[in-house]
Design a protein around this motif. Structure first.
Motif, PDB file in Angstrom:
ATOM      1  N   ARG A 149     -11.116  -8.366   6.886  1.00  0.00           N
ATOM      2  CA  ARG A 149     -11.766  -8.088   5.590  1.00  0.00           C
ATOM      3  C   ARG A 149     -10.700  -7.848   4.541  1.00  0.00           C
ATOM      4  O   ARG A 149      -9.521  -7.724   4.867  1.00  0.00           O
ATOM      5  CB  ARG A 149     -12.581  -6.822   5.754  1.00  0.00           C
ATOM      6  CG  ARG A 149     -11.663  -5.741   6.378  1.00  0.00           C
ATOM      7  CD  ARG A 149     -12.158  -4.367   6.377  1.00  0.00           C
ATOM      8  NE  ARG A 149     -11.195  -3.517   7.077  1.00  0.00           N
ATOM      9  CZ  ARG A 149     -10.158  -2.912   6.518  1.00  0.00           C
ATOM     10  NH1 ARG A 149      -9.932  -3.052   5.242  1.00  0.00           N
ATOM     11  NH2 ARG A 149      -9.323  -2.185   7.234  1.00  0.00           N
TER      12      ARG A 149
ATOM     13  N   ASN B  73      -6.734  -7.189   9.824  1.00  0.00           N
ATOM     14  CA  ASN B  73      -8.048  -6.706   9.418  1.00  0.00           C
ATOM     15  C   ASN B  73      -8.924  -7.919   9.147  1.00  0.00           C
ATOM     16  O   ASN B  73      -8.433  -8.968   8.710  1.00  0.00           O
ATOM     17  CB  ASN B  73      -7.964  -5.822   8.168  1.00  0.00           C
ATOM     18  CG  ASN B  73      -7.271  -4.499   8.464  1.00  0.00           C
ATOM     19  OD1 ASN B  73      -7.413  -3.950   9.554  1.00  0.00           O
ATOM     20  ND2 ASN B  73      -6.502  -4.001   7.517  1.00  0.00           N
TER      21      ASN B  73
ATOM     22  N   GLY C 290      -8.505  -5.650   2.098  1.00  0.00           N
ATOM     23  CA  GLY C 290      -7.960  -4.299   2.219  1.00  0.00           C
ATOM     24  C   GLY C 290      -8.393  -3.438   1.042  1.00  0.00           C
ATOM     25  O   GLY C 290      -8.720  -3.936  -0.031  1.00  0.00           O
ATOM     26  N   ASP C 291      -8.367  -2.146   1.276  1.00  0.00           N
ATOM     27  CA  ASP C 291      -8.701  -1.185   0.226  1.00  0.00           C
ATOM     28  C   ASP C 291      -7.606  -0.131   0.240  1.00  0.00           C
ATOM     29  O   ASP C 291      -7.422   0.520   1.267  1.00  0.00           O
ATOM     30  CB  ASP C 291     -10.068  -0.558   0.550  1.00  0.00           C
ATOM     31  CG  ASP C 291     -10.611   0.286  -0.587  1.00  0.00           C
ATOM     32  OD1 ASP C 291      -9.816   0.717  -1.438  1.00  0.00           O
ATOM     33  OD2 ASP C 291     -11.821   0.531  -0.618  1.00  0.00           O
TER      34      ASP C 291
ATOM     35  N   GLU D 294      -5.791  -2.597  -1.558  1.00  0.00           N
ATOM     36  CA  GLU D 294      -5.073  -3.834  -1.912  1.00  0.00           C
ATOM     37  C   GLU D 294      -5.911  -4.736  -2.829  1.00  0.00           C
ATOM     38  O   GLU D 294      -5.393  -5.363  -3.763  1.00  0.00           O
ATOM     39  CB  GLU D 294      -4.697  -4.627  -0.657  1.00  0.00           C
ATOM     40  CG  GLU D 294      -3.532  -4.048   0.140  1.00  0.00           C
ATOM     41  CD  GLU D 294      -3.978  -3.069   1.194  1.00  0.00           C
ATOM     42  OE1 GLU D 294      -5.109  -2.554   1.098  1.00  0.00           O
ATOM     43  OE2 GLU D 294      -3.184  -2.801   2.114  1.00  0.00           O
TER      44      GLU D 294
ATOM     45  N   ASP E 245       0.862  -1.185   0.000  1.00  0.00           N
ATOM     46  CA  ASP E 245       0.000   0.000   0.000  1.00  0.00           C
ATOM     47  C   ASP E 245       0.904   1.243   0.000  1.00  0.00           C
ATOM     48  O   ASP E 245       2.104   1.144   0.306  1.00  0.00           O
ATOM     49  CB  ASP E 245      -0.857  -0.033   1.278  1.00  0.00           C
ATOM     50  CG  ASP E 245      -2.062   0.897   1.215  1.00  0.00           C
ATOM     51  OD1 ASP E 245      -2.230   1.608   0.207  1.00  0.00           O
ATOM     52  OD2 ASP E 245      -2.837   0.908   2.192  1.00  0.00           O
TER      53      ASP E 245
ATOM     54  N   TYR F 200      -6.719 -10.420   6.852  1.00  0.00           N
ATOM     55  CA  TYR F 200      -5.688  -9.538   6.282  1.00  0.00           C
ATOM     56  C   TYR F 200      -4.572  -9.392   7.298  1.00  0.00           C
ATOM     57  O   TYR F 200      -4.827  -8.988   8.438  1.00  0.00           O
ATOM     58  CB  TYR F 200      -6.372  -8.215   5.977  1.00  0.00           C
ATOM     59  CG  TYR F 200      -5.526  -7.008   5.639  1.00  0.00           C
ATOM     60  CD1 TYR F 200      -4.478  -6.584   6.449  1.00  0.00           C
ATOM     61  CD2 TYR F 200      -5.826  -6.231   4.533  1.00  0.00           C
ATOM     62  CE1 TYR F 200      -3.747  -5.448   6.152  1.00  0.00           C
ATOM     63  CE2 TYR F 200      -5.098  -5.087   4.227  1.00  0.00           C
ATOM     64  CZ  TYR F 200      -4.057  -4.709   5.046  1.00  0.00           C
ATOM     65  OH  TYR F 200      -3.338  -3.579   4.762  1.00  0.00           O
TER      66      TYR F 200
ATOM     67  N   LYS G 265       0.339   4.742   1.753  1.00  0.00           N
ATOM     68  CA  LYS G 265      -0.664   5.409   2.588  1.00  0.00           C
ATOM     69  C   LYS G 265      -0.572   6.929   2.588  1.00  0.00           C
ATOM     70  O   LYS G 265      -1.560   7.605   2.838  1.00  0.00           O
ATOM     71  CB  LYS G 265      -0.548   4.920   4.040  1.00  0.00           C
ATOM     72  CG  LYS G 265      -1.143   3.539   4.260  1.00  0.00           C
ATOM     73  CD  LYS G 265      -1.150   3.212   5.750  1.00  0.00           C
ATOM     74  CE  LYS G 265      -1.285   1.730   5.992  1.00  0.00           C
ATOM     75  NZ  LYS G 265      -2.632   1.226   5.915  1.00  0.00           N
TER      76      LYS G 265
HETATM   77  N1  GLY Z   1      -5.219  -0.546   2.987  1.00  0.00           N
HETATM   78  C1  GLY Z   1      -5.357  -0.780   4.353  1.00  0.00           C
HETATM   79  C2  GLY Z   1      -6.673  -1.229   4.800  1.00  0.00           C
HETATM   80  O1  GLY Z   1      -7.532  -1.623   4.051  1.00  0.00           O
HETATM   81  O2  GLY Z   1      -6.883  -1.214   6.017  1.00  0.00           O
END
Ligand code: GLY
Ligand code: AMP
Length: 423
Positions: A287, A285, A289-290, A292, A212, A269, A214
């Motif tokens: 779920r 996480n 990732g976003d 990712e 990622d 995650y 950030k």
């Molecule tokens: N890209 C990090 C997240 O989804 O927490």
């Protein structure tokens, strides 16, 4: 099969586009989806946290399978509510989603089961936290216990920054109740790797690794954001490290959750840091990732729906999960000013010769036009046989996606390319 995907960002758009390729999937609803997702699914105006309305919709529309993508509904128990009505789901139940919902839970889990992570202390009283900081090693890391839209982490480079962070979390309630309990942990260094995995609570199958970006600006400068771009695979994540992570982190985590009576099914995650002392878990996480997902799923060659069903019914060991050995790059196009103040409401157009996938995160339809509606507006993803080609292709296609006020980083993937050249 009628599928329902809960959520409405770029991650959900990538999930929906992949699910639509499955021959078993006839119809996809997105709750609430967004103006861009509307091209690929029927959007229903129900918020991702409105669990009663989600369950009612699923029953009324005879949904065969539900995918709950964001953290909030998972932590609130959306999967429990749906499964209790007989609707199979991809995603963990509430008692397993806590692995993301509470940092104190996840830190204590890792300590109890010997899973490598940063050393830490938990505080429920501000005075005790401030006292501890008087001679704690600096830099240090302060984390709100609960969900905080990915913003509940402060890396304090000085003692003053650390005490300010504790005060704003515990006294000023900057993150609401999420910050009434905090973790103060050891500052670690090393490259970061995101590893998303599929698990049915028995086996764990890592997806292709990713990286990622950030910070808002090039060269990792500027404020922290929800993610300005991603690449996959992550060059720091070698086969030897992957093997070590499976043995020291992935399997022990799934087993630990089982031992606690909290079987985890769905996407787990692992946010990892490859420190000089070996891989450490920075965060879990519950779920995808976003952003990712926007580079990982385009590389998945197997049927996503089959895999999700297998995670739900415990047959993942017998299911094919195959990734291409190519690479992907996703460049996020945001509204200039994000993550602070920004203007939106500008028309988004995509040129006919655009050769990349466009995953829409923040947009709405108005009189048939797609208008920007959010900080992160969309992601432009390209895949290619190697990373350099994927990056070049993504950036060649970014100018084919147009809206006023668009801002994007120019250096997504450069650090990864450098890592390849150094190895
Ligand atoms: N890209 C990090 C997240 O989804 O927490
Ligand atoms: P998060 O919002 O939990 O994804 O954390 C944000 C970022 O903070 C991570 O991606 C890391 O770069 C950084 N971070 C979190 N914990 C630590 C730590 N113990 N040491 C150094 N950096 C950290």
């Amino acid at each position: 099969m009628k599928i329902m995907v809960v959520g409405g960002g770029g991650r959900e758009h990538a999930i929906i586009k992949k699910l639509a390729k499955s021959p078993q999937v006839d119809k996809i609803y997105a709750l609430p989806g967004n103006g861009g997702i509307a091209a690929d699914a029927e959007c229903v105006n129900i918020g991702a946290k409105d669990i009663d309305a989600i369950v009612a919709f699923a029953i009324e529309n005879k949904i065969d399978f539900a995918v709950v993508a964001p953290d909030d509904p998972l932590v609130l128990g959306a999967v429990d509510a749906l499964e209790d009505k007989g609707i199979p789901c991809f995603g963990p139940r509430k008692n397993a989603a806590i692995i993301e919902g509470s940092k104190i839970f996840s830190k204590n889990l890792m300590k109890k089961y010997g899973i490598p992570t940063a050393a830490y202390e938990v505080f429920t009283e501000m005075d005790a936290a401030l006292e501890y900081l008087k001679d704690a090693p600096i830099p240090t890391v302060i984390k709100a216990d609960g969900l905080a839209l990915g913003k509940g982490v402060v890396i304090a480079m000085t003692r003053d920054e650390a005490t300010d962070a504790v005060r704003s979390m515990m006294a000023d309630k900057m993150f609401g109740e999420s910050g009434s309990r905090i973790v103060i942990e050891e500052f670690l260094t090393g490259p970061e790797v995101s590893v998303l995995s599929f698990t049915d609570g028995k086996v764990v199958i890592p997806m292709v690794s990713s990286m990622d970006h950030k910070r808002a600006k090039d060269n990792d400068e500027g404020l922290n954001t929800g993610g300005m771009g991603t690449i996959a695979p992550n060059p720091y994540y070698t086969e030897a490290i992957a093997e070590r992570c499976m043995k020291e982190i992935f399997l022990p985590t799934v087993n630990a959750m089982n031992a606690e009576g909290r079987r985890f099914c769905g996407c787990l995650y692992f946010g990892l840091m490859l420190t000089p002392d070996g891989p450490r878990v920075i965060e879990y996480n519950c779920r995808f990732g976003d952003p990712e997902t926007q580079v990982v799923l385009p590389l998945l060659e197997s049927d996503l729906f089959e895999i999700m069903k297998a995670c739900s019914n415990g047959t993942l060991a017998d299911t094919e999960v195959k990734f291409s050995d190519g690479a992907a790059c996703c460049v996020i196009m945001a509204s200039d000013g994000y993550p602070q103040k920004y203007a939106s409401g500008f028309e988004i157009t995509v040129d006919a010769d655009c050769e990349a996938e466009v995953y829409v995160a923040g947009a709405k339809l108005s009189d048939g036009k797609l208008l920007s509606a959010g900080g992160r507006v969309l992601g432009v993803t390209a895949t290619a046989p190697d990373l350099r080609a994927a990056i070049d292709k993504a950036y060649a296609n970014v100018p084919k996606v147009n809206f006023e006020n668009a801002y994007y980083r120019r250096d997504i993937g450069q650090r990864a390319l450098k890592a390849y050249s150094e190895n």
